[in-house]
Design a protein around this motif. Structure first.
Motif, PDB file in Angstrom:
ATOM      1  N   ARG A 256       2.556   0.990  -2.918  1.00  0.00           N
ATOM      2  CA  ARG A 256       2.460  -0.434  -3.371  1.00  0.00           C
ATOM      3  C   ARG A 256       1.168  -0.592  -3.673  1.00  0.00           C
ATOM      4  NH1 ARG A 256       5.306  -5.537  -1.761  1.00  0.00           N
ATOM      5  NH2 ARG A 256       5.581  -4.724   0.391  1.00  0.00           N
ATOM      6  N   PHE A 257       0.216  -0.607  -2.401  1.00  0.00           N
ATOM      7  CA  PHE A 257      -1.015  -1.039  -2.374  1.00  0.00           C
ATOM      8  C   PHE A 257      -2.028  -0.146  -2.299  1.00  0.00           C
ATOM      9  CE2 PHE A 257       1.756  -4.254  -0.105  1.00  0.00           C
ATOM     10  CZ  PHE A 257       1.925  -5.110  -1.169  1.00  0.00           C
ATOM     11  N   GLY A 258      -1.732   1.150  -2.274  1.00  0.00           N
ATOM     12  CA  GLY A 258      -2.770   1.974  -2.210  1.00  0.00           C
ATOM     13  C   GLY A 258      -3.718   2.146  -0.830  1.00  0.00           C
ATOM     14  N   THR A 259      -4.638   2.936  -0.689  1.00  0.00           N
ATOM     15  CA  THR A 259      -5.377   2.872   0.355  1.00  0.00           C
ATOM     16  C   THR A 259      -6.068   1.467   0.667  1.00  0.00           C
ATOM     17  OG1 THR A 259      -7.198   3.868  -0.735  1.00  0.00           O
ATOM     18  CG2 THR A 259      -6.006   5.440   0.316  1.00  0.00           C
ATOM     19  N   ASP A 260      -6.078   0.697  -0.192  1.00  0.00           N
ATOM     20  CA  ASP A 260      -6.744  -0.304   0.204  1.00  0.00           C
ATOM     21  C   ASP A 260      -5.874  -1.384   1.035  1.00  0.00           C
ATOM     22  OD1 ASP A 260      -9.260   0.031  -1.332  1.00  0.00           O
ATOM     23  OD2 ASP A 260      -8.111  -0.864  -3.396  1.00  0.00           O
ATOM     24  N   ASN A 261      -4.666  -1.100   1.432  1.00  0.00           N
ATOM     25  CA  ASN A 261      -3.875  -1.796   2.168  1.00  0.00           C
ATOM     26  C   ASN A 261      -4.447  -1.616   3.631  1.00  0.00           C
ATOM     27  OD1 ASN A 261      -2.038   0.020   4.188  1.00  0.00           O
ATOM     28  ND2 ASN A 261      -2.430   1.304   2.602  1.00  0.00           N
ATOM     29  N   LEU A 262      -5.444  -0.868   3.783  1.00  0.00           N
ATOM     30  CA  LEU A 262      -5.998  -0.506   5.051  1.00  0.00           C
ATOM     31  C   LEU A 262      -6.810  -1.632   5.322  1.00  0.00           C
ATOM     32  CD1 LEU A 262      -6.908   3.337   5.008  1.00  0.00           C
ATOM     33  CD2 LEU A 262      -4.963   2.244   6.177  1.00  0.00           C
ATOM     34  N   TYR A 327      -9.874   2.577  -0.484  1.00  0.00           N
ATOM     35  CA  TYR A 327     -10.580   1.979   0.609  1.00  0.00           C
ATOM     36  C   TYR A 327     -11.760   2.247   1.230  1.00  0.00           C
ATOM     37  CZ  TYR A 327     -11.687   0.412   5.285  1.00  0.00           C
ATOM     38  OH  TYR A 327     -12.223  -0.187   6.326  1.00  0.00           O
ATOM     39  N   GLU A 328     -12.490   3.511   1.143  1.00  0.00           N
ATOM     40  CA  GLU A 328     -13.681   3.778   1.792  1.00  0.00           C
ATOM     41  C   GLU A 328     -14.758   3.094   0.603  1.00  0.00           C
ATOM     42  OE1 GLU A 328     -13.773   5.155   4.231  1.00  0.00           O
ATOM     43  OE2 GLU A 328     -11.832   5.928   4.185  1.00  0.00           O
ATOM     44  N   PHE A 467      -3.867   1.321  13.380  1.00  0.00           N
ATOM     45  CA  PHE A 467      -2.717   0.820  12.248  1.00  0.00           C
ATOM     46  C   PHE A 467      -1.394   1.199  13.040  1.00  0.00           C
ATOM     47  CE2 PHE A 467      -5.956   3.462   9.366  1.00  0.00           C
ATOM     48  CZ  PHE A 467      -6.798   2.412   9.478  1.00  0.00           C
ATOM     49  N   VAL A 468      -1.241   2.272  13.669  1.00  0.00           N
ATOM     50  CA  VAL A 468       0.005   2.384  14.268  1.00  0.00           C
ATOM     51  C   VAL A 468       0.199   1.974  15.837  1.00  0.00           C
ATOM     52  CG1 VAL A 468       1.320   3.898  12.966  1.00  0.00           C
ATOM     53  CG2 VAL A 468      -0.052   4.785  14.732  1.00  0.00           C
ATOM     54  N   HIS A 469      -1.088   1.672  16.376  1.00  0.00           N
ATOM     55  CA  HIS A 469      -1.389   1.250  17.769  1.00  0.00           C
ATOM     56  C   HIS A 469      -0.673   1.683  18.736  1.00  0.00           C
ATOM     57  CE1 HIS A 469      -3.254  -2.422  15.376  1.00  0.00           C
ATOM     58  NE2 HIS A 469      -2.017  -2.350  14.706  1.00  0.00           N
TER      59      HIS A 469
END
Ligand code: SF4
Length: 637
Positions: A256-262, A327-328, A467-469
């Motif tokens: 849905r949001f691409g790498t920018d979800n990061l 994101y980068e 991210f997954v902690h």
């Protein structure tokens, strides 16, 4: 008729194509100086030891290219290498690798992307392409199933990367790998462009430019690629697809949001670079997030092909349909410059794409220039938080004009000349990706030891840390083991070749992992890491390899091949002069805390590095020991 498009080259009939079972094992070797080519037959032993993609590319270069050559000399070889998955229809298998000696870092470089060139090369019947030599005049290559043609590229020289591909013409079976003006002008971080995907890092475009090689146009569609054991392959593919569609990262966040979800994750974790890594978060970061961009810029899928995860996007920015910056890019060209306007960043991203320049190195270099200007080391009008002059600086860099010519050498060269080395955020000459390691210690070790420089893709421990902690980002415990594990695993995965993001689904959707619960996973991964690295389920990868090639490969053989690829690359870098002194981080990350961190924590690199060297079997100078070279059957030269 120099401008004739290449449309007519393909006359392949779609049906009843001859089949390649697994791999053709044929690699084209092109000499631009002599304008000749030969075909090399890859042996089964080479295939099994180095897999394909990045691994096989490195090995073929190791066998052919002496150490210490100038990256811009005719002796430098650039290898384009699809992997065994390409063409089989496996999920996310449209990616291919390139390998060469980098002019930015002076050591070995690899990059991968999902542009159409790889598929065209492979379905033309070629498992790789090695290019050496230097043409006296601009040239482009046309590759078909029958061989290579050398064509005059004077009408393409000076054109940007997107125009160049348009001029070469559209053909559904064809794909090109081209350079823009940055490659022609030998900008040290010029990239290679295929479609709108990029072989981004380390200046591969400049290597092509130094050879006067403007483009390579491959006409595929001549062969159908089929797995040796189709029935078993289909079962693995079904399981892989099921896991991708079940996993929330791959089926929802990235889709849905691409790498920018990061952005949301890194900003909350305090590891999103702000103001040349002075800080790690900003209240404005939400404007760069995938959620915000998808809501406001009418985003659509625009991906590598084939792809099941679908992270790539385009959007409408200021009335123009542009690629959504990854994101980068929003990290290093956005928050790191204190710019939080997605429209402006999308336009800069598009400019870099057209000129053919790596956005991470461009952003890191711009940030250094802004800070050096603030500190009075150089004169510049570029300022943090201001968009003024940035587009011009990007153009000047690509075209080698004025101070842009110096910017085109990257932040390491600039800081050596003008001072400010502590805030040149690079490792081994390569600018750092958008994760601040002071809030992710495993990433600190990863950046320091990664073979190509400050690479975020050699071992993505930031995912486990932030991210997954499942790993404590501020602990050093076990990080050496995880960095090594992921380096070996990713070397193997990048040689198959498939997308790194598949690992979220393939590993995390294993029922044992999925239903274990976060608490249990934290204990196992954080403290029982020697066991965890032995049981992490990566079986889909080696099963894909085995069913396609018909050569059996176990999990441990797959990881061993990855280790071999990593160690070979390290050894090749040692021959170029890399030692323990280079496995470090910029002064800022070792001495200054982030402004957003009241505890002022820095990366405790030394202890992690010592442990890493031990399990990697490096000696105190950072060189693989004779024992590990022998164990992995790598010839010492
Ligand atoms: S998930 Fe993204 S990077 Fe991976 S193959 Fe698909 S489009 Fe390419």
């Amino acid at each position: 008729m120099a401008e004739t498009k290449e449309k007519e080259v393909s006359n392949v009939k779609e049906k009843n194509l001859p089949e390649i079972i697994g791999t053709s094992n044929k690699v084209l070797e092109v000499d631009l100086t002599a304008r000749t080519y030969t075909v090399y037959q890859v042996t089964d032993e080479e295939r099994k030891m180095y897999l394909g993609g990045k691994g096989l590319g490195l090995k073929l270069i190791y066998d052919r290219m002496p150490a210490k050559i100038d990256p811009f000399s005719s002796e430098n070889i650039i290898a384009f290498m699809p992997g065994v998955l390409m063409g089989t229809g496996a999920p996310c298998s449209g990616r291919f690798s390139a390998v060469t000696k980098s002019p930015l870092t002076g050591i070995m470089d690899h990059a991968s992307c999902g542009g159409p060139f790889g598929m065209s090369l492979k379905t033309a019947g070629w498992d790789g392409l090695l290019v050496k030599g230097k043409s006296e005049t601009p040239v482009y290559l046309v590759i078909t199933s029958t061989g290579v043609e050398f064509k005059d590229a004077s009408h393409l020289w000076g054109k940007d990367a997107f125009e160049t591909q348009d001029l070469l013409g559209k053909n559904k079976n064809a794909g090109a790998a081209v350079i823009g003006q940055a490659g022609e002008n030998k900008v040290l971080f010029a990239n290679i462009v295929s479609g709108k995907r990029f072989l981004g890092r380390g200046g591969m475009g400049a290597v092509m430019g130094s050879k006067n090689l403007k483009a390579i146009y491959a006409v595929g569609g001549a062969y159908k690629i089929v797995a040796k054991d189709k029935e078993k392959f289909d079962k693995v593919k079904k399981l892989a697809t099921k896991r991708i569609n079940a996993n929330s990262v791959t089926s929802d966040m990235l889709r849905r949001f691409g790498t920018d979800n990061l952005v949301t994750y890194t900003n909350v974790a305090g590891i999103m670079p702000v103001r040349n890594f002075a800080s790690g978060s900003s209240d404005n970061a939400y404007k760069l997030s995938g959620e915000y961009i998808s809501e406001n810029f009418n985003t659509k899928h625009h991906t590598c092909k084939p792809c099941t995860i679908l992270c790539g996007k385009t959007g409408t920015f200021n009335g123009k349909q542009l690629s959504v910056p990854e994101y980068e890019t929003v990290g290093v060209m956005g928050s790191n410059l204190e710019i939080f306007d997605p429209v402006v960043i999308a336009e800069w991203n598009d400019l870099c794409g057209r000129f053919g320049m790596d956005t991470i190195s461009m952003g890191g270099t711009l940030a250094w220039v802004m800070e050096a200007g603030e500190k009075g080391l150089i004169k510049t009008d570029l300022k943090f938080g201001s968009t003024e002059g940035v587009a011009q600086a990007i153009e000047d860099t690509a075209c080698g004009r004025g101070f842009g010519q110096e910017m085109g050498k990257g932040s390491r060269a600039l800081s050596k000349k003008y001072g400010g080395e502590d805030f040149a955020i690079q490792v081994k000459g390569m600018e750092m990706a958008a994760y601040d390691p002071r809030g992710s210690y495993g990433v600190g070790l990863n950046y320091a030891v990664a073979n190509r420089g400050a690479c975020h893709l050699s071992s993505t421990v930031m995912a486990q840390e932030n991210f997954v902690h499942v790993l404590d980002p501020y602990s050093t415990i076990g990080k050496h083991v995880w960095v090594k594990f992921f380096e070996d695993f990713y070397c193997a995965m990048n040689s198959l070749h498939t997308c790194t993001f598949t690992s979220f689904a393939y590993i995390l959707e294993n029922p044992l992992t999925k239903f274990s619960g976060l608490f249990y996973l934290k204990i196992v991964m954080g403290y029982l890491y020697p066991v965890a690295t032995k049981i992490a389920d990566i079986s889909i990868y080696n099963k894909f390899w085995s069913t396609i090639t018909g050569m059996k490969m176990s999990r441990s053989e797959f990881l061993k091949a990855g280790e071999r690829i990593h160690i070979l690359e390290r050894y090749m870098n040692n021959r170029e002069g890399i030692t323990v002194k280079d496995d470090t981080l910029p002064g800022r990350l070792l001495k200054e805390g982030r402004k957003n961190d009241p505890k002022g924590r820095v990366v405790p690199l030394e202890k992690m590095l010592k442990n890493y060297y031990r399990i990697r079997s490096y000696d105190e100078n950072g060189k693989p020991t004779a024992g590990i070279m022998k164990k992995l059957s790598i010839d010492v030269r």
